[in-house]
Design a protein around this motif. Structure first.
Motif, PDB file in Angstrom:
ATOM      1  N   GLN A   3       0.886  -1.078  -0.183  1.00  0.00           N
ATOM      2  CA  GLN A   3      -0.031   0.146  -0.693  1.00  0.00           C
ATOM      3  C   GLN A   3       0.881   1.276  -0.067  1.00  0.00           C
ATOM      4  O   GLN A   3       0.733   2.676  -1.094  1.00  0.00           O
ATOM      5  CB  GLN A   3      -1.178  -0.192   1.272  1.00  0.00           C
ATOM      6  CG  GLN A   3      -1.936  -0.986   1.289  1.00  0.00           C
ATOM      7  CD  GLN A   3      -3.041  -0.547   0.187  1.00  0.00           C
ATOM      8  OE1 GLN A   3      -3.265  -0.487   0.028  1.00  0.00           O
ATOM      9  NE2 GLN A   3      -3.865  -1.915  -0.284  1.00  0.00           N
ATOM     10  N   VAL A   4       2.162   0.978   1.039  1.00  0.00           N
ATOM     11  CA  VAL A   4       3.020   2.627   0.714  1.00  0.00           C
ATOM     12  C   VAL A   4       3.575   3.062  -0.697  1.00  0.00           C
ATOM     13  O   VAL A   4       3.119   3.703  -1.092  1.00  0.00           O
ATOM     14  CB  VAL A   4       4.074   2.545   1.768  1.00  0.00           C
ATOM     15  CG1 VAL A   4       5.257   3.357   2.163  1.00  0.00           C
ATOM     16  CG2 VAL A   4       3.937   1.387   3.324  1.00  0.00           C
ATOM     17  N   SER A   5       3.787   2.178  -1.605  1.00  0.00           N
ATOM     18  CA  SER A   5       4.290   2.242  -2.342  1.00  0.00           C
ATOM     19  C   SER A   5       3.536   2.491  -3.745  1.00  0.00           C
ATOM     20  O   SER A   5       4.180   3.053  -4.919  1.00  0.00           O
ATOM     21  CB  SER A   5       5.380   0.832  -2.843  1.00  0.00           C
ATOM     22  OG  SER A   5       4.813  -0.125  -3.503  1.00  0.00           O
ATOM     23  N   LYS A   6       2.339   2.445  -3.341  1.00  0.00           N
ATOM     24  CA  LYS A   6       1.368   2.381  -4.812  1.00  0.00           C
ATOM     25  C   LYS A   6       0.902   3.970  -4.372  1.00  0.00           C
ATOM     26  O   LYS A   6       1.163   4.827  -4.034  1.00  0.00           O
ATOM     27  CB  LYS A   6      -0.389   2.080  -4.053  1.00  0.00           C
ATOM     28  CG  LYS A   6       0.181   0.750  -4.424  1.00  0.00           C
ATOM     29  CD  LYS A   6      -1.571   0.320  -4.264  1.00  0.00           C
ATOM     30  CE  LYS A   6      -1.591  -1.646  -4.435  1.00  0.00           C
ATOM     31  NZ  LYS A   6      -3.354  -1.984  -4.749  1.00  0.00           N
ATOM     32  N   SER A   7       0.401   5.055  -5.995  1.00  0.00           N
ATOM     33  CA  SER A   7       0.429   5.993  -5.789  1.00  0.00           C
ATOM     34  C   SER A   7      -1.375   5.900  -5.633  1.00  0.00           C
ATOM     35  O   SER A   7      -1.759   5.347  -5.435  1.00  0.00           O
ATOM     36  CB  SER A   7       0.624   6.580  -7.508  1.00  0.00           C
ATOM     37  OG  SER A   7      -0.532   5.785  -8.321  1.00  0.00           O
ATOM     38  N   LEU A   8      -1.263   7.754  -5.735  1.00  0.00           N
ATOM     39  CA  LEU A   8      -2.481   7.853  -4.839  1.00  0.00           C
ATOM     40  C   LEU A   8      -3.587   7.747  -6.006  1.00  0.00           C
ATOM     41  O   LEU A   8      -5.098   6.698  -5.247  1.00  0.00           O
ATOM     42  CB  LEU A   8      -3.063   9.261  -5.076  1.00  0.00           C
ATOM     43  CG  LEU A   8      -4.103   9.861  -4.022  1.00  0.00           C
ATOM     44  CD1 LEU A   8      -4.990   9.833  -2.981  1.00  0.00           C
ATOM     45  CD2 LEU A   8      -4.144  11.325  -4.622  1.00  0.00           C
ATOM     46  N   ASN A  70      -2.030  -0.823 -16.890  1.00  0.00           N
ATOM     47  CA  ASN A  70      -0.539  -0.473 -18.035  1.00  0.00           C
ATOM     48  C   ASN A  70       0.134   0.132 -18.651  1.00  0.00           C
ATOM     49  O   ASN A  70       1.130   0.577 -18.657  1.00  0.00           O
ATOM     50  CB  ASN A  70      -0.843  -1.660 -19.302  1.00  0.00           C
ATOM     51  CG  ASN A  70      -1.338  -3.338 -18.709  1.00  0.00           C
ATOM     52  OD1 ASN A  70      -0.485  -3.881 -17.895  1.00  0.00           O
ATOM     53  ND2 ASN A  70      -1.977  -3.761 -19.529  1.00  0.00           N
ATOM     54  N   SER A  71      -1.094   1.830 -17.987  1.00  0.00           N
ATOM     55  CA  SER A  71      -0.280   2.966 -18.112  1.00  0.00           C
ATOM     56  C   SER A  71      -1.220   3.343 -17.191  1.00  0.00           C
ATOM     57  O   SER A  71      -1.601   2.670 -15.945  1.00  0.00           O
ATOM     58  CB  SER A  71      -1.459   3.195 -19.507  1.00  0.00           C
ATOM     59  OG  SER A  71      -2.074   3.159 -19.643  1.00  0.00           O
ATOM     60  N   SER A  72      -0.596   4.996 -17.019  1.00  0.00           N
ATOM     61  CA  SER A  72      -1.309   5.519 -15.944  1.00  0.00           C
ATOM     62  C   SER A  72      -2.802   5.978 -16.216  1.00  0.00           C
ATOM     63  O   SER A  72      -3.858   5.571 -17.150  1.00  0.00           O
ATOM     64  CB  SER A  72      -0.629   6.897 -15.500  1.00  0.00           C
ATOM     65  OG  SER A  72      -1.184   7.608 -16.580  1.00  0.00           O
ATOM     66  N   PHE A  73      -3.664   5.927 -15.085  1.00  0.00           N
ATOM     67  CA  PHE A  73      -4.912   6.065 -15.006  1.00  0.00           C
ATOM     68  C   PHE A  73      -5.171   7.696 -16.032  1.00  0.00           C
ATOM     69  O   PHE A  73      -6.165   6.967 -17.004  1.00  0.00           O
ATOM     70  CB  PHE A  73      -5.515   6.863 -13.686  1.00  0.00           C
ATOM     71  CG  PHE A  73      -7.157   7.018 -13.906  1.00  0.00           C
ATOM     72  CD1 PHE A  73      -8.097   5.942 -14.232  1.00  0.00           C
ATOM     73  CD2 PHE A  73      -7.316   8.099 -13.934  1.00  0.00           C
ATOM     74  CE1 PHE A  73      -9.277   5.898 -14.047  1.00  0.00           C
ATOM     75  CE2 PHE A  73      -8.701   8.435 -14.107  1.00  0.00           C
ATOM     76  CZ  PHE A  73      -9.615   7.466 -13.717  1.00  0.00           C
ATOM     77  N   GLN A  74      -4.024   8.580 -15.730  1.00  0.00           N
ATOM     78  CA  GLN A  74      -4.504  10.139 -16.943  1.00  0.00           C
ATOM     79  C   GLN A  74      -4.450   8.957 -18.544  1.00  0.00           C
ATOM     80  O   GLN A  74      -5.268   9.509 -19.012  1.00  0.00           O
ATOM     81  CB  GLN A  74      -3.098  10.713 -16.881  1.00  0.00           C
ATOM     82  CG  GLN A  74      -3.576  12.056 -17.590  1.00  0.00           C
ATOM     83  CD  GLN A  74      -2.397  12.622 -17.469  1.00  0.00           C
ATOM     84  OE1 GLN A  74      -2.666  13.021 -16.577  1.00  0.00           O
ATOM     85  NE2 GLN A  74      -1.317  12.932 -17.999  1.00  0.00           N
ATOM     86  N   ALA A 164       2.365   8.054 -27.676  1.00  0.00           N
ATOM     87  CA  ALA A 164       2.386   6.770 -28.145  1.00  0.00           C
ATOM     88  C   ALA A 164       1.460   6.050 -27.343  1.00  0.00           C
ATOM     89  O   ALA A 164       0.845   4.902 -27.472  1.00  0.00           O
ATOM     90  CB  ALA A 164       3.947   6.525 -27.845  1.00  0.00           C
ATOM     91  N   ASP A 165       1.141   6.586 -25.286  1.00  0.00           N
ATOM     92  CA  ASP A 165       0.146   5.417 -25.000  1.00  0.00           C
ATOM     93  C   ASP A 165      -1.093   6.032 -25.180  1.00  0.00           C
ATOM     94  O   ASP A 165      -2.027   4.825 -24.732  1.00  0.00           O
ATOM     95  CB  ASP A 165       0.618   6.194 -23.595  1.00  0.00           C
ATOM     96  CG  ASP A 165       2.103   5.428 -22.545  1.00  0.00           C
ATOM     97  OD1 ASP A 165       2.506   4.236 -23.683  1.00  0.00           O
ATOM     98  OD2 ASP A 165       2.302   6.241 -21.834  1.00  0.00           O
ATOM     99  N   VAL A 166      -0.866   7.201 -25.638  1.00  0.00           N
ATOM    100  CA  VAL A 166      -2.885   7.549 -25.643  1.00  0.00           C
ATOM    101  C   VAL A 166      -3.000   6.891 -27.095  1.00  0.00           C
ATOM    102  O   VAL A 166      -4.821   6.360 -26.638  1.00  0.00           O
ATOM    103  CB  VAL A 166      -2.992   9.146 -25.682  1.00  0.00           C
ATOM    104  CG1 VAL A 166      -4.357   9.250 -26.108  1.00  0.00           C
ATOM    105  CG2 VAL A 166      -2.589   9.520 -24.667  1.00  0.00           C
ATOM    106  N   LEU A 167      -2.553   6.519 -27.893  1.00  0.00           N
ATOM    107  CA  LEU A 167      -2.994   6.354 -29.253  1.00  0.00           C
ATOM    108  C   LEU A 167      -2.499   4.444 -29.248  1.00  0.00           C
ATOM    109  O   LEU A 167      -3.048   4.535 -30.527  1.00  0.00           O
ATOM    110  CB  LEU A 167      -1.907   7.071 -30.457  1.00  0.00           C
ATOM    111  CG  LEU A 167      -2.465   8.468 -30.422  1.00  0.00           C
ATOM    112  CD1 LEU A 167      -1.736   9.096 -31.294  1.00  0.00           C
ATOM    113  CD2 LEU A 167      -4.301   8.807 -30.150  1.00  0.00           C
TER     114      LEU A 167
END
Length: 211
Positions: A3-8, A70-74, A164-167
């Motif tokens: 839990q500590v290492s996870k991002s918000l 696999n990618s960021s939520f954003q 690249a990530d978005v597309l």
């Protein structure tokens, strides 16, 4: 991963997947402006952008269980927004060109497309407005692939990796398409040095920047 290492974002996504509506609301509050800005700059109409943003957020909510991290939520959310933009454009028989005096909603709040310049007279104002129309019309004439690359890289400032990530493309493909898009724009417009956010949003002929 503990839990500590996870991002918000990761923690909020995890909680949202478990049915925590408040966690999803917190996620949306962080990114709803980016979603709207992306849609607005892509379709060039505030009403359509608002509808697209709402649709994208609904899609994100209903498909959250499919988000694997696999990618960021954003990035995942922007990909959904991009697809929603394409769906909107497919519905249009003709694309609309945004008025040059409409407000742009940026990360720093609202900003006018035209910036006051007391040194300019009526002729200079007309020249800037004409330049804006030319730039927008030229971008509008590009095909979907080229227009997407110009908007994301040169006007919205996304990095090659982000695009690249978005597309969902590899980095080499992104770089190749951006080069082709710039060439296509140059053939139509003739001067890439004028294609800067400062010119597009205010019509000023500022110093060229590296695209």
């Amino acid at each position: 991963m503990n839990q500590v290492s996870k991002s918000l974002d990761e923690l909020l996504v995890e909680r949202a997947k478990n049915g925590d509506a408040e966690a999803f609301e917190r996620l949306i509050q962080q990114y709803e402006k980016k979603v709207y800005n992306f849609a607005y700059r892509y379709v060039g109409n505030p009403e359509d952008a608002a509808d697209i943003a709402q649709e994208a957020l609904v899609r994100a909510y209903t498909s959250l269980s499919n988000f694997r991290g696999n990618s960021s939520f954003q990035t995942w959310l922007l990909r959904i927004t991009y697809n929603a933009c394409l769906d909107e454009l497919r519905k249009r028989s003709r694309q609309k060109l945004t008025s040059i005096d409409e407000t742009v909603f940026g990360d720093e709040g609202e900003m006018a497309r035209q910036f006051a310049d007391t040194a300019d007279g009526p002729e200079a104002l007309v020249e800037r407005e004409e330049l804006q129309r030319t730039v927008h019309e030229t971008i509008k004439e590009l095909d979907d692939e080229h227009r997407t690359m110009i908007l994301m890289r040169d006007l919205q400032g996304y990095s090659y990796n982000q695009i690249a990530d978005v597309l969902g493309l590899n980095l080499g493909t992104v770089k190749s398409r951006i080069n082709r898009a710039r060439q296509a724009l140059k053939e139509k417009f003739g001067n890439l040095e004028l294609l800067t956010p400062r010119v597009v949003y205010s019509g000023r002929r500022g110093k060229s920047h590296e695209l």
